[in-house]
Structures are given as C-alpha cells and as structure tokens.
Design a protein around this motif. Structure first.
Motif: not given
Length: 298
Positions: A141-149
C-alpha cells in the motif's frame, strides 16, 4: 517553457482563493467541461470509511491488481473532490495497475489542519485493516498525491512512521508543497507563474493553518529527522514555486538513507500535466505510473 504547454497559458483562469466557495464552483465547472475518462477497464466503487467523521472514498480497481495507492487530490487544501479527481485517478489505476483509493478529505478553511491529515490517516488505516476485503496485499500500500495532496502524502508518511504504523510501501509526491516558510529561490522568484504563485501559496497556507504554527505534519520540510520513511518518487515542475523545497526534501531523504527517484520536468509549470494533449504531460503521467507499478511489484 514547453511550446505545447505555453499555448495554453493564456486560457488558464487565475487562481483566486479569497472566496473558496466561488473558486470551488469554478474549479468543478472547469473539470466537468473536460471529456469524461473511460472507466470501462476498471471497477469503480464509492465507499464510506468509518471514522470521526466518516470519510468518502472512491475505489478504482484494475484487473488483477495486488497493490494499492491511497491517492490525495491537489487544490491548495481548499478545492477538489472525488469527481474532480477522476481525471487523475483513472489513468493512474490503468497505467500503474494499482487499486486507487481516492480520498475525499475535508477542505479548508472550514476544516483546518489537521482535519485533512486525520482523514487521510483514517483511510490508510482502513485500507490495511480491510485489505482482504479490498483484494489487496497489505504490504503493498502506497500513498501519493499532487500539490497539497503531495503534502498530505508526505505528512501521513511521517505520522505513520512516528506511530509505528500502518506501514507504507512507497510515497509519490508530485509537485508537493512541503514548506510554509516560502524562503527557497523558487518560492521567492516565481511570483506570477501559471496556476501556482507565491500569493496562491500564501493564501492556501493561511486557509489550511489559520493562526496555528506549522508543525512537520503540516509542513513536512520542517521535520528534523527523515530517516525511516518509505522510498519516494518526487516530481517537480521547472516553473513552480514548490520546485526547490521538493528538491531539497528529496536530497534530505537521500541523506537520511531513504531511496528516492527525483524527476525534474523541464519546461513545465505547476499542474501542467493536466494538459494531456502535450507530449511532456503524457511522459510525466507515464513515468509516475511506471514507478508506482514497479514499487508495488517488488
């Protein structure tokens, strides 16, 4: 600037966070005007994660997926939801082969820090506890996001490390905002770049933090110790105020013994990979998904 991207800059609306409700309406209308992504190759399901308060998620499941990514939308902590993020979630699921769990975290200024981070942590915990039901490997399980994410992905990685779980396989930080101090060269000099400017950053941070001092969970660049964090893919845009703090964070992760793939995309600006007709944008999305696929397969 990349010529294909530059052609769009005059068409982009100005970001104005002074009225969050009005900006959310404009952002939703802008997103809805884009062609709907093709989800025929995915199983898409809306779920509610039991928490305090409950958190809505939308799950995108490709065939024969094992790993998953808890995906966090951008939008300065102020805008974005499950519908606006579908244009990101669908290609990530299709190209990476990962189950994408898109999180509808609470938005500022109505819900200031740490509300969004609490929601993200609740979903990450839920994904681990319900891995069998979701058909995923809890060790992938990974976590990821763009900018504020990307900020929230880095922050939940710090919190999970400090609380000794849940384990995170990998973190994807795409053009993240990581530092509230605005002291890097790019933060000081990119004052009028497309989508993201020094003023936009300041307004976003004010909405998110209010009068609270920034902690490392709000601004991960403030963390003194980056050891023990999951491996990372960090992508930056050349003409982005966020650029240098993300590069600095990547270097500090490396110095702390964390494996990092750092990709600085020349000729791009913050969020420009949403312009998918541009060849460089297609390469950006493909690279992010290839790294995620490899990280969850190893």
């Amino acid at each position: 600037m990349d010529p294909e991207l530059e052609a769009f800059t005059t068409l982009l609306p100005r970001v104005d966070l002074s009225d969050p409700v009005a900006y959310r309406r404009m952002y939703a209308e802008l997103t809805a005007a884009r062609p709907a992504p093709d989800i025929s190759g995915l199983v898409v399901e809306d779920r509610t994660v039991s928490a305090d308060p409950d958190v809505r998620v939308r799950i995108y499941r490709p065939h024969q997926a094992q790993g998953a990514v808890v995906w966090l939308h951008g939008g300065a902590w102020v805008v974005g939801d499950l519908d606006t993020e579908e244009h990101w979630a669908v290609p990530i699921a299709e190209l990476s082969g990962a189950v994408v769990i898109s999180v509808d975290y609470r938005l500022a200024p109505e819900h200031r820090f740490p509300a969004a981070l609490d929601d993200v942590h609740a979903v990450l915990t839920w994904a681990h506890e319900h891995a069998d039901e979701l058909g995923i490997d809890p060790a992938r399980i990974a976590v990821g996001g763009h900018s504020a994410g990307g900020n929230l992905a880095a922050a939940v990685a710090l919190r999970a490390r400090d609380r000794q779980g849940p384990p995170i396989r990998f973190q994807v930080l795409n053009e993240p905002i990581l530092d509230d101090r605005q002291q890097t060269w790019s933060a000081r000099n990119f004052t009028d770049t497309p989508w993201n400017t020094r003023a936009v950053r300041a307004a976003a941070l004010a909405h998110y933090l209010g009068d609270q001092p920034a902690t490392p969970y709000a601004a991960p660049a403030r963390a003194d110790d980056l050891s023990g964090l999951p491996p990372a893919y960090i992508a930056t845009a050349e003409f982005d105020p966020n650029r240098d703090e993300a590069i600095d964070y990547a270097l500090r992760l490396l110095q702390a013994g964390v494996s990092v793939e750092l990709h600085q995309w020349p000729g791009t600006f913050h969020g420009s990979l949403a312009i998918q007709s541009a060849e460089v944008s297609q390469r950006q999305v493909a690279a992010l998904c290839a790294v995620l696929r490899r990280a969850l397969a190893e």
